[in-house]
Write a protein that holds these residues in place. Structure first.
Motif, short mmCIF file in Angstrom:
data_model
loop_
_atom_site.label_atom_id
_atom_site.label_comp_id
_atom_site.label_asym_id
_atom_site.label_seq_id
_atom_site.Cartn_x
_atom_site.Cartn_y
_atom_site.Cartn_z
N ILE A 75 0.77 -1.43 -0.07
CA ILE A 75 -0.16 0.13 0.03
C ILE A 75 0.97 1.24 0.10
CG2 ILE A 75 -1.51 1.33 1.22
CD1 ILE A 75 -2.92 -1.46 2.39
N TRP A 76 1.95 1.18 0.76
CA TRP A 76 2.93 2.44 0.79
C TRP A 76 3.55 2.65 -0.24
CZ3 TRP A 76 5.38 1.02 6.27
CH2 TRP A 76 4.32 1.09 7.20
N SER A 77 3.88 1.51 -1.00
CA SER A 77 4.53 1.90 -2.37
C SER A 77 3.72 2.76 -3.44
CB SER A 77 4.66 0.42 -3.02
OG SER A 77 3.62 -0.02 -3.44
N GLN A 78 2.46 2.94 -3.05
CA GLN A 78 1.55 3.72 -4.05
C GLN A 78 1.75 5.25 -3.66
OE1 GLN A 78 0.26 2.03 -6.51
NE2 GLN A 78 0.91 0.32 -5.37
N HIS A 79 2.54 5.42 -2.68
CA HIS A 79 2.65 6.94 -2.24
C HIS A 79 3.64 7.57 -2.95
CE1 HIS A 79 3.40 10.39 0.30
NE2 HIS A 79 2.18 10.12 0.99
N PRO A 80 3.31 8.71 -3.47
CA PRO A 80 4.29 9.44 -4.55
C PRO A 80 5.54 9.89 -3.79
CG PRO A 80 2.38 10.79 -3.75
CD PRO A 80 2.20 9.49 -3.28
N ASN A 81 5.69 10.03 -2.60
CA ASN A 81 6.85 10.43 -1.84
C ASN A 81 7.68 9.38 -1.36
OD1 ASN A 81 6.62 13.14 -2.92
ND2 ASN A 81 5.24 13.39 -1.04
N ILE A 82 7.36 8.20 -1.32
CA ILE A 82 7.92 6.94 -0.93
C ILE A 82 9.48 6.89 -1.20
CG2 ILE A 82 7.28 4.96 -2.03
CD1 ILE A 82 7.05 5.06 1.49
N ASP A 83 10.29 6.39 -0.42
CA ASP A 83 11.81 5.90 -0.82
C ASP A 83 11.49 4.41 -1.51
OD1 ASP A 83 14.35 5.01 -1.18
OD2 ASP A 83 15.09 6.09 0.60
N THR A 84 11.43 4.45 -2.87
CA THR A 84 11.15 3.27 -3.54
C THR A 84 12.35 2.02 -3.30
OG1 THR A 84 10.22 4.44 -5.27
CG2 THR A 84 10.67 2.09 -5.76
N GLU A 85 13.70 2.49 -3.37
CA GLU A 85 14.48 1.65 -3.05
C GLU A 85 14.38 0.94 -1.54
OE1 GLU A 85 19.42 1.38 -3.07
OE2 GLU A 85 18.51 3.24 -3.70
N ALA A 86 14.49 1.77 -0.54
CA ALA A 86 14.29 1.52 0.91
C ALA A 86 13.00 0.49 0.94
CB ALA A 86 14.13 2.40 1.81
N LEU A 87 12.02 0.80 0.41
CA LEU A 87 10.79 -0.05 0.38
C LEU A 87 10.78 -1.37 -0.25
CD1 LEU A 87 7.17 1.05 0.27
CD2 LEU A 87 7.72 -0.75 -1.37
N GLN A 88 11.50 -1.48 -1.31
CA GLN A 88 11.57 -2.66 -2.02
C GLN A 88 12.61 -3.39 -1.11
OE1 GLN A 88 10.47 -4.03 -4.52
NE2 GLN A 88 9.02 -2.40 -4.66
N GLN A 89 13.80 -3.12 -0.42
CA GLN A 89 14.53 -3.81 0.55
C GLN A 89 14.00 -4.32 1.51
OE1 GLN A 89 17.59 -1.09 1.45
NE2 GLN A 89 18.84 -1.13 -0.46
N SER A 90 12.92 -3.50 2.02
CA SER A 90 12.21 -4.21 3.24
C SER A 90 11.15 -5.27 2.71
CB SER A 90 11.45 -2.89 3.87
OG SER A 90 12.13 -1.86 4.42
#
Length: 250
Positions: A75-90
């Motif tokens: 769900i958070w991955s849809q947020h425009p200001n999210i750190d995509t790289e950090a999210l993918q690692q998590s």
């Protein structure tokens, strides 16, 4: 000003997670152990942790929490200001943990059957039961090269690495759900109402004013009472003053 965070769980699951977290922190200290008493403390903490794991079927609860974290990350991955790289690692870490937990049998089962651990475990339940005449095999092990003992400890801990990591991630997500807000406790007392999602109350309070917080209640309503560490001459431990503190409901 000296301050500390006190954590109060509102359900049995989080209470268990916090106990496991504390035991894992004690076990990690063995990686830098050099004295016999430090290794004995490691064994004591390990057997306490295994006792706790044996009484509970944690895997299902932990898997449910891990899968919930996965959904939240998506769900958070849809947020425009999210750190995509950090999210993918998590997310990759979560997926790896989920598969690891699904592929294991009962947590700690191999350690329970390990010959040396099984031979000394029972004596650790006896006060003072770790003397050389009680456990000569333990004292033989303690005389081995320190590097060999550390490697053995790390091997034992490897079996618990998945549940350790899962507990760390789950408590991290839980703590991040709440932000500290300033409050005041009139005469050392504060009462609050918990929301449905609240599982943990965190109190950020001074440690140099002679008082500490205690919490009572449940998932619907809770009360925080600040208590004097040293009671008065009359035996009174209540706080009469206004106590400033910060509160996070997670």
């Amino acid at each position: 000003m000296s301050q500390a965070i006190y954590e109060f769980p509102l359900n049995e699951k989080v209470r268990t997670y916090l106990r496991l977290e504390q035991l894992f922190k004690q076990l990690v200290n063995a990686n830098s152990a050099t004295e016999n008493w430090q290794f004995i403390h490691f064994f004591s903490s390990l057997f306490t942790l295994l006792d706790l794991l044996e009484r509970l079927d944690l895997r299902n609860d932990v898997l449910k929490d891990i899968e919930l974290h996965e959904k939240n990350l998506v769900i958070w991955s849809q947020h425009p200001n999210i750190d995509t790289e950090a999210l993918q690692q998590s997310l990759q870490k979560i997926l790896r943990l989920r598969e690891s937990l699904k592929g294991t049998k009962k947590i700690g089962a191999d350690l329970k059957e390990e010959r040396f651990l099984a031979s000394i475990r029972q004596r650790f339940s006896i006060p003072g039961g770790t003397c050389s005449f009680d456990l000569p095999n333990l004292h033989y092990w303690l005389q081995q090269a320190n590097a060999d003992k550390i490697r053995q400890v790390q091997t034992w801990m490897q079996e618990l690495s998945a549940i350790k990591e899962a507990i760390e991630i789950t408590l991290s997500f839980l703590r991040e759900r709440g932000r500290f807000v300033q409050y005041e406790a009139e005469k050392g007392f504060y009462q609050g109402i918990a929301e449905d999602k609240n599982e943990l109350i965190r109190v950020f309070s001074s440690t140099d004013q002679g008082y500490y917080p205690m919490l009572s209640g449940n998932k619907y309503r809770y009360a925080i009472r600040f208590t004097m560490f040293t009671p008065s001459m009359q035996g009174n431990s209540s706080v009469d003053a206004v106590v400033p503190f910060k509160l996070a409901c997670c």
